[in-house]
Design a protein around this motif. Sequence first.
Motif, PDB file in Angstrom:
ATOM      1  N   TYR A 262       0.802  -1.245  -0.003  1.00  0.00           N
ATOM      2  CA  TYR A 262      -0.090   0.186  -0.179  1.00  0.00           C
ATOM      3  C   TYR A 262       0.976   1.338  -0.028  1.00  0.00           C
ATOM      4  O   TYR A 262       0.713   2.189  -0.823  1.00  0.00           O
ATOM      5  CB  TYR A 262      -1.045   0.017   1.283  1.00  0.00           C
ATOM      6  CG  TYR A 262      -2.000   0.908   1.213  1.00  0.00           C
ATOM      7  CD1 TYR A 262      -3.299   0.607   0.673  1.00  0.00           C
ATOM      8  CD2 TYR A 262      -1.811   2.366   1.844  1.00  0.00           C
ATOM      9  CE1 TYR A 262      -4.329   1.680   0.586  1.00  0.00           C
ATOM     10  CE2 TYR A 262      -2.695   3.288   1.960  1.00  0.00           C
ATOM     11  CZ  TYR A 262      -4.239   2.879   1.282  1.00  0.00           C
ATOM     12  OH  TYR A 262      -5.107   3.757   1.351  1.00  0.00           O
ATOM     13  N   PHE A 265       2.964   1.448  -3.343  1.00  0.00           N
ATOM     14  CA  PHE A 265       2.318   1.954  -4.353  1.00  0.00           C
ATOM     15  C   PHE A 265       1.694   3.386  -4.136  1.00  0.00           C
ATOM     16  O   PHE A 265       1.776   4.261  -5.233  1.00  0.00           O
ATOM     17  CB  PHE A 265       1.111   1.068  -4.500  1.00  0.00           C
ATOM     18  CG  PHE A 265       0.186   1.495  -5.689  1.00  0.00           C
ATOM     19  CD1 PHE A 265       0.653   1.302  -7.065  1.00  0.00           C
ATOM     20  CD2 PHE A 265      -1.062   2.267  -5.640  1.00  0.00           C
ATOM     21  CE1 PHE A 265      -0.011   1.654  -8.346  1.00  0.00           C
ATOM     22  CE2 PHE A 265      -1.626   2.543  -6.591  1.00  0.00           C
ATOM     23  CZ  PHE A 265      -1.226   2.531  -8.054  1.00  0.00           C
ATOM     24  N   MET A 269       2.564   5.970  -7.233  1.00  0.00           N
ATOM     25  CA  MET A 269       1.339   6.541  -7.715  1.00  0.00           C
ATOM     26  C   MET A 269       1.334   8.090  -7.922  1.00  0.00           C
ATOM     27  O   MET A 269       1.183   8.788  -8.842  1.00  0.00           O
ATOM     28  CB  MET A 269       0.020   5.957  -7.243  1.00  0.00           C
ATOM     29  CG  MET A 269      -1.088   6.460  -8.409  1.00  0.00           C
ATOM     30  SD  MET A 269      -2.551   6.093  -7.781  1.00  0.00           S
ATOM     31  CE  MET A 269      -2.954   7.403  -6.751  1.00  0.00           C
ATOM     32  N   TRP A 272       4.032   9.350  -9.857  1.00  0.00           N
ATOM     33  CA  TRP A 272       3.659   9.110 -11.325  1.00  0.00           C
ATOM     34  C   TRP A 272       2.411  10.060 -11.820  1.00  0.00           C
ATOM     35  O   TRP A 272       2.596  10.610 -12.889  1.00  0.00           O
ATOM     36  CB  TRP A 272       3.190   7.754 -11.323  1.00  0.00           C
ATOM     37  CG  TRP A 272       2.742   7.292 -12.885  1.00  0.00           C
ATOM     38  CD1 TRP A 272       3.268   6.906 -13.750  1.00  0.00           C
ATOM     39  CD2 TRP A 272       1.421   7.359 -13.117  1.00  0.00           C
ATOM     40  NE1 TRP A 272       2.421   6.677 -14.761  1.00  0.00           N
ATOM     41  CE2 TRP A 272       1.302   6.862 -14.400  1.00  0.00           C
ATOM     42  CE3 TRP A 272       0.110   7.390 -12.446  1.00  0.00           C
ATOM     43  CZ2 TRP A 272       0.103   6.806 -15.062  1.00  0.00           C
ATOM     44  CZ3 TRP A 272      -1.006   7.654 -12.920  1.00  0.00           C
ATOM     45  CH2 TRP A 272      -1.129   7.001 -14.287  1.00  0.00           C
ATOM     46  N   TYR A 273       1.590  10.442 -10.865  1.00  0.00           N
ATOM     47  CA  TYR A 273       0.597  11.129 -11.313  1.00  0.00           C
ATOM     48  C   TYR A 273       1.039  12.530 -11.492  1.00  0.00           C
ATOM     49  O   TYR A 273       0.775  13.118 -12.618  1.00  0.00           O
ATOM     50  CB  TYR A 273      -0.507  11.185 -10.209  1.00  0.00           C
ATOM     51  CG  TYR A 273      -1.919  10.763 -11.011  1.00  0.00           C
ATOM     52  CD1 TYR A 273      -2.377  11.646 -11.697  1.00  0.00           C
ATOM     53  CD2 TYR A 273      -2.434   9.659 -10.689  1.00  0.00           C
ATOM     54  CE1 TYR A 273      -3.562  11.786 -12.408  1.00  0.00           C
ATOM     55  CE2 TYR A 273      -3.562   9.451 -11.247  1.00  0.00           C
ATOM     56  CZ  TYR A 273      -4.373  10.420 -12.222  1.00  0.00           C
ATOM     57  OH  TYR A 273      -5.638  10.079 -12.690  1.00  0.00           O
ATOM     58  N   ASN A 275       4.061  13.670 -11.844  1.00  0.00           N
ATOM     59  CA  ASN A 275       4.884  13.786 -12.973  1.00  0.00           C
ATOM     60  C   ASN A 275       6.015  14.739 -13.025  1.00  0.00           C
ATOM     61  O   ASN A 275       6.174  15.609 -14.204  1.00  0.00           O
ATOM     62  CB  ASN A 275       3.998  13.797 -14.334  1.00  0.00           C
ATOM     63  CG  ASN A 275       4.725  12.923 -15.447  1.00  0.00           C
ATOM     64  OD1 ASN A 275       5.958  12.453 -15.290  1.00  0.00           O
ATOM     65  ND2 ASN A 275       4.040  13.010 -16.665  1.00  0.00           N
TER      66      ASN A 275
ATOM     67  N   GLY B  88      -3.123  14.758 -18.289  1.00  0.00           N
ATOM     68  CA  GLY B  88      -1.828  14.957 -18.113  1.00  0.00           C
ATOM     69  C   GLY B  88      -0.953  14.072 -18.686  1.00  0.00           C
ATOM     70  O   GLY B  88       0.134  13.983 -18.207  1.00  0.00           O
ATOM     71  N   LYS B  90      -0.659  11.193 -19.898  1.00  0.00           N
ATOM     72  CA  LYS B  90      -0.320   9.861 -19.826  1.00  0.00           C
ATOM     73  C   LYS B  90      -1.248   9.124 -20.890  1.00  0.00           C
ATOM     74  O   LYS B  90      -2.066   9.589 -21.463  1.00  0.00           O
ATOM     75  CB  LYS B  90      -1.296   9.541 -18.415  1.00  0.00           C
ATOM     76  CG  LYS B  90      -0.684  10.292 -17.122  1.00  0.00           C
ATOM     77  CD  LYS B  90       0.481   9.771 -16.511  1.00  0.00           C
ATOM     78  CE  LYS B  90       0.823  10.350 -15.331  1.00  0.00           C
ATOM     79  NZ  LYS B  90       1.195  11.763 -15.232  1.00  0.00           N
ATOM     80  N   PRO B  96      -1.349   2.416 -13.429  1.00  0.00           N
ATOM     81  CA  PRO B  96      -1.143   2.946 -11.961  1.00  0.00           C
ATOM     82  C   PRO B  96      -2.565   3.751 -11.702  1.00  0.00           C
ATOM     83  O   PRO B  96      -3.076   3.451 -10.404  1.00  0.00           O
ATOM     84  CB  PRO B  96      -0.128   3.741 -11.992  1.00  0.00           C
ATOM     85  CG  PRO B  96       0.832   3.246 -12.966  1.00  0.00           C
ATOM     86  CD  PRO B  96      -0.288   2.570 -14.091  1.00  0.00           C
ATOM     87  N   ALA B  97      -3.064   4.481 -12.480  1.00  0.00           N
ATOM     88  CA  ALA B  97      -4.505   5.200 -12.009  1.00  0.00           C
ATOM     89  C   ALA B  97      -5.440   4.431 -11.618  1.00  0.00           C
ATOM     90  O   ALA B  97      -6.504   4.669 -11.135  1.00  0.00           O
ATOM     91  CB  ALA B  97      -4.736   6.182 -13.352  1.00  0.00           C
ATOM     92  N   VAL B  99      -5.305   1.381 -10.224  1.00  0.00           N
ATOM     93  CA  VAL B  99      -5.156   0.553  -9.046  1.00  0.00           C
ATOM     94  C   VAL B  99      -5.917   0.831  -7.841  1.00  0.00           C
ATOM     95  O   VAL B  99      -6.988   0.088  -7.374  1.00  0.00           O
ATOM     96  CB  VAL B  99      -3.643   0.485  -8.568  1.00  0.00           C
ATOM     97  CG1 VAL B  99      -3.545  -0.175  -7.426  1.00  0.00           C
ATOM     98  CG2 VAL B  99      -2.795  -0.309  -9.813  1.00  0.00           C
TER      99      VAL B  99
END
Lengths: 396, 378
Positions: A262, A265, A269, A272-273, A275, B88, B90, B96-97, B99
């Motif tokens: 958890y 990730f 995440m 990653w989001y 960026n 964005g 992507k 990943p979004a 999950v």
Amino acid sequence: MSEHNTNIEYTHRGIPPVLSRVSSALLLIGILVAIISYLTDPVRSAFNNIVLLMLLTSVGVGSLFLIGIEYLAGAVWSTPFRRVFEFLASVVLVIPVIAIPVYLNVHSVYHWSHTDAVAADKILSGKEPYLNETFFLIRLIAYFVVWIVFYFIFTSNSKKQDKTKDQKLTKRNIRFSALFMPLFALTLTFSAIDFLMSLEPHWFSTIFGVYFFAGTVLASLAAGTFLVIMFVQKGYFIKGIIKDHYYSFGALLFAFINFWAYIAFSQYMLIWYANLPEETFWFINKWEGSWMYFSIFLIITHFLVPYFALLSQPSKMNEKRLKFMSIWILFAHIIDLYWLVLPTFNPEGFVFSWNEIGFIILGLGLILTMFNWKARKENIIPIGDPKLKRGLDFRL
Amino acid sequence: MNKKYLYGGVGLFDSPDDIIKAASETSEKGFKKFDVHTPYPVHGMDSAMKLKPSKLAYFSLVFGLTGTFSALALMYWTSSIDYPVIIGGKPFFSFPAYVPIMFELTVLLAAVMTVVTLISIFFKFPNISHPLHDTQYMKAVSSDRYGICIEPDENHTIEEIELFLKSLGAKDITKIYYDDEELKYKNVILQPKFLLFLALIAVIVSGATYFSLNKLMFMQPFNWMREQAKVIPQESSAFFTDGFGMRMPVEGTVARENLPYLFKNQPEEAGKFLINPLEANEENLNLGKKKYDIYCSPCHGYFGEGDSRLRGQFPNPPSIHSEKVRNWSDGRIFHVVTEGQNIMPSYSTQLTNNERWATILYLRVLQRSFNAKESDLR
């Protein structure tokens, strides 16, 4: 309560001979390989030394945490096993010794230790008040002092209780546990930041301490579970350990596998989001070249396999499977540490050779040696603990 | 008088240790149908009763996995296939979004469906009656005592059960009977009267909620800027005799830069009399290119070849590089842009007069580039 303790049948038997043979073999090989490694490739060895150091921190300080949480929560099921974690916590005594080579090689490992590079870099000079060699050394000493002091407090009170059967000692340890918890959170978080996160001094992640904490508890719990099952199987433990106790170990391991996934990730995440280049490069480094396969391997070994292996209730009670999975999880944690440290050493692709194996062997050897040294002369059951009888009678 | 059927024998104990002992002895003795009732969960009962692990967990697993994969399918279908939107930068399929949604739906379906399964399959809903209901035994075990209930089977008669309970040291040993009425008992919840009653309550509650929240108690928060004395668009007004709040402009009013077009349905005259007022400088050409790329290029193509980007949803127009169009004057083209031609609609609302002229300047540039003269190459 104390009248319960009179009918505990336990005779001290020391440790299984195979354990002492294995531990001395591992320790000898480990020291030998580590020395050769330092002579041939000091930079690479210093990086491996960080893996070793964090492995020992995980097992040692994680055990201290498990002792403290047992006192604080008033848990009874784990009381028969607390000594195992007390013995494992003795690893904190060797952590300062293992940290010395890292500190001596600070220039080859930590980029922020180069004052000229820091002066030329606007971001690093902003971080200079925290990331400098003097403060680094002060912090290391502070961590080691906290861990060792609390190790001696917990174990000496617990040991005294074997003879005196004094319930006040439990109360005293509960007070110290309450004091230890915030200090544990701070020291573990900042040691993770200092040793692991500052390998990439430009990078930052506010969840990093929690990430390391999840791995820490897993590693110490896995090591303890393995030793408990081994001692029970060979008859060196107290009688009356049943499936329900194993279930508790299995459930905790399972919970922390999920917790680790958890947190890992969440960290991934969010980065990653958003960026943002100043954050993403850390993950990109770990996805470059053959590191990609290693990252996928980490997800499989650290989450998917143990998750499905421990998912069902019978599997948590199965001692064979639990023993195997505890070893698996300990190695998964080593892989996790390796994944955190080594990409900084070799960004092109992962390197794995006798240097790495040697340091892992040394780590396991040190843990087992410290455990054996304690277990040989001291009771592996806290026979004076007022909660012991209730712990043995624990049923689901 | 109803016929009574025997259900089983029950006995009560005073402490959790006694009931654990009783349960393990009962299971060892070979009784198959027996159950234990306690006011709270007693630890160690599962192993004392020799219960096998519950099968409920398999339902949780199956429904949990259903949640995981339906979330994956939902996210994949919506954001990669049916309505792909770049978010964005992507990729359309950005795992990943997905999950968090997969995680949430797993937990949701596993939790809800476990309860539903428990009630419907294991508790046999809608059957809610049980022979033990409304007995002294049930009263005792739901407050402070620990009971065991053994049903007779092919190997044990009720007399043996009573003797056995006595040997365990149980108190208040009784036989439990049930009758026809209890067998025929239908769940109140499924009776039409009750369902009607529920529907009525639903109507009353929702109506009362609507009325009290929207009419009785409705208060506008911070209404001092929302309610002003002015007339807002589309609103009626009592001030004017026709009742409209919005007024027609005074006759003869012309919007800025929007002079009325004088050559309606007169293409030839437009070509003859209209002259491009703009100079072919960089500023005007840039404006023309911008407007051309926005409004003209979807059908005519970026270079006016009639290579539409609409993938056949609209018939392709002819090329603007034809002899006919090249020989048209600027005014003639202006007429087409303003009025439309064949299926091309009018662009008078999208483009101002100046923008139309600028677009025509850019169109001339395109035409020239396709039919360059020898002298242009120098």
